[in-house]
Design a protein around this motif. Structure first.
Motif, PDB file in Angstrom:
ATOM      1  N   VAL A  55      -2.236   1.174  -2.416  1.00  0.00           N
ATOM      2  CA  VAL A  55      -1.358   2.332  -2.270  1.00  0.00           C
ATOM      3  C   VAL A  55      -1.060   2.933  -3.640  1.00  0.00           C
ATOM      4  O   VAL A  55      -1.017   4.145  -3.805  1.00  0.00           O
ATOM      5  CB  VAL A  55      -0.052   1.951  -1.545  1.00  0.00           C
ATOM      6  N   ALA A  92       6.712   6.850  -1.430  1.00  0.00           N
ATOM      7  CA  ALA A  92       6.373   6.634  -0.029  1.00  0.00           C
ATOM      8  C   ALA A  92       6.252   5.153   0.271  1.00  0.00           C
ATOM      9  O   ALA A  92       5.977   4.332  -0.616  1.00  0.00           O
ATOM     10  CB  ALA A  92       5.056   7.329   0.318  1.00  0.00           C
ATOM     11  N   VAL A  93       6.447   4.803   1.529  1.00  0.00           N
ATOM     12  CA  VAL A  93       6.044   3.500   2.053  1.00  0.00           C
ATOM     13  C   VAL A  93       4.830   3.759   2.937  1.00  0.00           C
ATOM     14  O   VAL A  93       4.750   4.785   3.613  1.00  0.00           O
ATOM     15  CB  VAL A  93       7.174   2.820   2.841  1.00  0.00           C
ATOM     16  N   ALA A  94       3.877   2.823   2.914  1.00  0.00           N
ATOM     17  CA  ALA A  94       2.589   3.115   3.530  1.00  0.00           C
ATOM     18  C   ALA A  94       1.998   1.904   4.220  1.00  0.00           C
ATOM     19  O   ALA A  94       2.287   0.747   3.869  1.00  0.00           O
ATOM     20  CB  ALA A  94       1.613   3.619   2.472  1.00  0.00           C
ATOM     21  N   ARG A  95       1.161   2.188   5.196  1.00  0.00           N
ATOM     22  CA  ARG A  95       0.280   1.200   5.821  1.00  0.00           C
ATOM     23  C   ARG A  95      -1.138   1.736   5.706  1.00  0.00           C
ATOM     24  O   ARG A  95      -1.435   2.838   6.165  1.00  0.00           O
ATOM     25  CB  ARG A  95       0.643   0.978   7.285  1.00  0.00           C
ATOM     26  N   GLY A 143       3.321   1.392  -8.083  1.00  0.00           N
ATOM     27  CA  GLY A 143       3.085   1.106  -6.676  1.00  0.00           C
ATOM     28  C   GLY A 143       2.228  -0.132  -6.458  1.00  0.00           C
ATOM     29  O   GLY A 143       1.707  -0.746  -7.406  1.00  0.00           O
ATOM     30  N   LEU A 150       1.799   7.093   6.276  1.00  0.00           N
ATOM     31  CA  LEU A 150       2.771   7.075   5.192  1.00  0.00           C
ATOM     32  C   LEU A 150       4.019   7.860   5.558  1.00  0.00           C
ATOM     33  O   LEU A 150       3.947   8.844   6.299  1.00  0.00           O
ATOM     34  CB  LEU A 150       2.167   7.668   3.914  1.00  0.00           C
ATOM     35  N   LYS A 202       0.492  -3.102   3.382  1.00  0.00           N
ATOM     36  CA  LYS A 202       1.751  -2.394   3.557  1.00  0.00           C
ATOM     37  C   LYS A 202       2.497  -2.472   2.233  1.00  0.00           C
ATOM     38  O   LYS A 202       2.667  -3.567   1.682  1.00  0.00           O
ATOM     39  CB  LYS A 202       2.591  -3.030   4.665  1.00  0.00           C
ATOM     40  N   GLY A 203       2.922  -1.328   1.713  1.00  0.00           N
ATOM     41  CA  GLY A 203       3.581  -1.347   0.421  1.00  0.00           C
ATOM     42  C   GLY A 203       4.120   0.008   0.029  1.00  0.00           C
ATOM     43  O   GLY A 203       4.087   0.964   0.806  1.00  0.00           O
ATOM     44  N   ALA A 204       4.612   0.081  -1.206  1.00  0.00           N
ATOM     45  CA  ALA A 204       5.207   1.302  -1.744  1.00  0.00           C
ATOM     46  C   ALA A 204       4.246   1.979  -2.707  1.00  0.00           C
ATOM     47  O   ALA A 204       3.413   1.327  -3.347  1.00  0.00           O
ATOM     48  CB  ALA A 204       6.521   0.989  -2.453  1.00  0.00           C
ATOM     49  N   SER A 205       4.369   3.286  -2.792  1.00  0.00           N
ATOM     50  CA  SER A 205       3.507   4.070  -3.667  1.00  0.00           C
ATOM     51  C   SER A 205       4.042   4.067  -5.094  1.00  0.00           C
ATOM     52  O   SER A 205       5.110   3.515  -5.394  1.00  0.00           O
ATOM     53  CB  SER A 205       3.452   5.517  -3.167  1.00  0.00           C
TER      54      SER A 205
END
Length: 310
Positions: free
Chosen positions: A173, A103-106, A163, A78, A132-135
Motif C-alpha cells: 500500500v 487511506a486504509v486499504a485492502r 505506509g 480503499l 490490509k494496511g495504511a497508505s
C-alpha cells in the motif's frame, strides 16, 4: 468545488513504474477542479475500488533486483480521508488551501513471478499476496483564481513514505520512496456547464530498498458535465497518463520501462443541504485502454465532501 482531494495513493489501477505503482493516481482531479470553495475546514471521504490485469507476455518489475512478474491480476478497496483547510484571506490574489490525505486499504494481487540470480539462473512460480494496511501520508497545497466563468489553479503535492511497505512483498500500500508532483488546471463553469482539465508532472526519488528510481510521469485529468438541475450534473470523465523519462537504477532490470494509459467513463454529482451547509457527493468510473508497460482495467469512485465551517 474541487472534488475533495480525489485521492493520491499507489494502487493497482496505477500500474506503472516499479512494481506497477506510480505516485500519481490518475483520476484524482474531477469536475469543477479549479473552482474556489467556501473558506474553512472540510472533510472529503472517498471510497475507491479498482480491478486491473496485465497479460502473461508483458513483464513487470517487482522491486527486488532481478525480480519480474507477468500475468498480473490485482484488486484494491480503499477508504480515504483528507481534512483540508481553505483560507479566507487571499494569497497572491488567489484562494489558498492546504490538506493532508491518507487511506486504509485492502489489496490483493496474483502474478507469475520470476527471480533471476547473479549467475543468470531463474526460478518461476505462481504467487499471490494480500495486504490490509495504511497508505503513505500525502500533503497538498492549492491556489485558485476566479475570473467570472474562468477558473485557474496551481497545486503542489508530496508524500511522507510511512505506509505499509515491504520490498519483498508482492502487495504493498505504501510507495517505498518519496515523490513530488506539481501542476495546474482550468475550469470553465457558467452554472449550467463545466469543463475541467488538470495537468502535472511527478518527480520520484530513488527507492533505497531496491535501488530503483521511477522516471518522470506526465498526467492529465479531465471532466465535462452538464447541470440537469441546479443541484445535479451528469457527464464524462477521463485521464491520460504518460511516462516521459525512463526508470533508472541497479534494480531497473527491464530498462527504462516507460508506460502509458488512457481512460474514460461516466459521472454523476449532486449537491444537497445538511443543516446550514451544502454537502456534495459524486460517483464516477473509468475504463482504461491503450496501456503500455502497465496493467489496465477499471476503477470506480464514491466521494462525499463534508464542509465543516470555520
Amino acid at each position: 468545488m474541487h472534488l475533495a482531494w480525489l485521492a493520491a495513493v499507489p494502487l493497482c489501477s496505477a500500474m506503472a513504474d516499479e512494481g506497477g505503482v506510480s505516485f500519481w493516481l490518475p483520476g484524482q482531479f474531477g469536475a469543477l477542479a479549479a473552482v474556489p470553495t467556501a473558506p474553512g475546514w472540510s472533510l472529503p471521504l472517498i471510497y475507491y475500488h479498482a480491478s486491473a490485469d496485465m497479460g502473461a507476455d508483458e513483464p513487470l518489475p517487482l522491486g527486488g533486483r532481478g525480480r519480474v512478474s507477468a500475468g498480473v491480476d490485482a484488486k484494491a478497496d480503499l477508504l480515504f480521508a483528507g481534512p483540508t483547510y481553505t483560507f479566507e484571506q487571499p494569497v497572491l490574489g488567489a484562494q489558498a488551501a492546504v490538506g493532508v490525505l491518507a487511506a486504509v486499504a485492502r489489496y490483493e494481487v496474483e502474478a507469475d513471478a520470476t527471480l533471476t540470480g547473479p549467475r543468470g539462473r531463474t526460478v518461476s512460480a505462481n504467487v499471490s499476496d494480500s495486504l490490509k494496511g495504511a497508505s503513505d501520508l500525502y500533503g497538498m497545497g492549492t491556489l485558485k483564481w476566479n475570473h467570472g466563468v474562468h477558473n485557474f489553479m496551481a497545486y503542489l503535492m508530496g508524500n511522507l513514505p510511512i505506509g505499509a511497505y515491504d520490498p519483498d512483498r508482492l502487495a504493498n500500500v505504501g510507495l517505498g520512496h518519496a515523490a513530488m508532483d506539481a501542476g495546474g488546471g482550468y475550469t470553465y463553469f457558467d452554472k449550467k456547464n463545466e469543463f475541467s482539465a488538470v495537468a502535472g508532472l511527478t518527480y520520484n526519488w530513488e527507492n533505497s530498498d531496491t535501488d530503483y528510481q521511477n522516471g518522470i510521469d506526465a498526467h492529465l485529468d479531465w471532466s465535462a458535465s452538464h447541470f440537469v438541475t441546479d443541484q445535479t450534473h451528469l457527464g464524462l470523465v477521463g485521464y491520460f497518463y504518460e511516462q516521459v523519462t525512463g526508470d533508472e537504477g541497479d534494480g531497473a532490470v527491464l530498462g527504462d520501462f516507460k508506460s502509458r494509459v488512457r481512460a474514460v467513463g461516466p459521472q454523476i454529482g449532486h449537491f444537497f443541504p445538511v443543516g446550514r451547509e451544502l454537502w456534495y457527493t459524486n460517483v464516477k468510473g473509468y475504463y482504461e485502454f491503450d496501456a503500455k508497460n502497465r496493467a489496465e482495467g477499471w476503477n470506480a469512485w464514491l466521494t462525499l465532501a463534508i464542509p465543516l465551517g470555520q
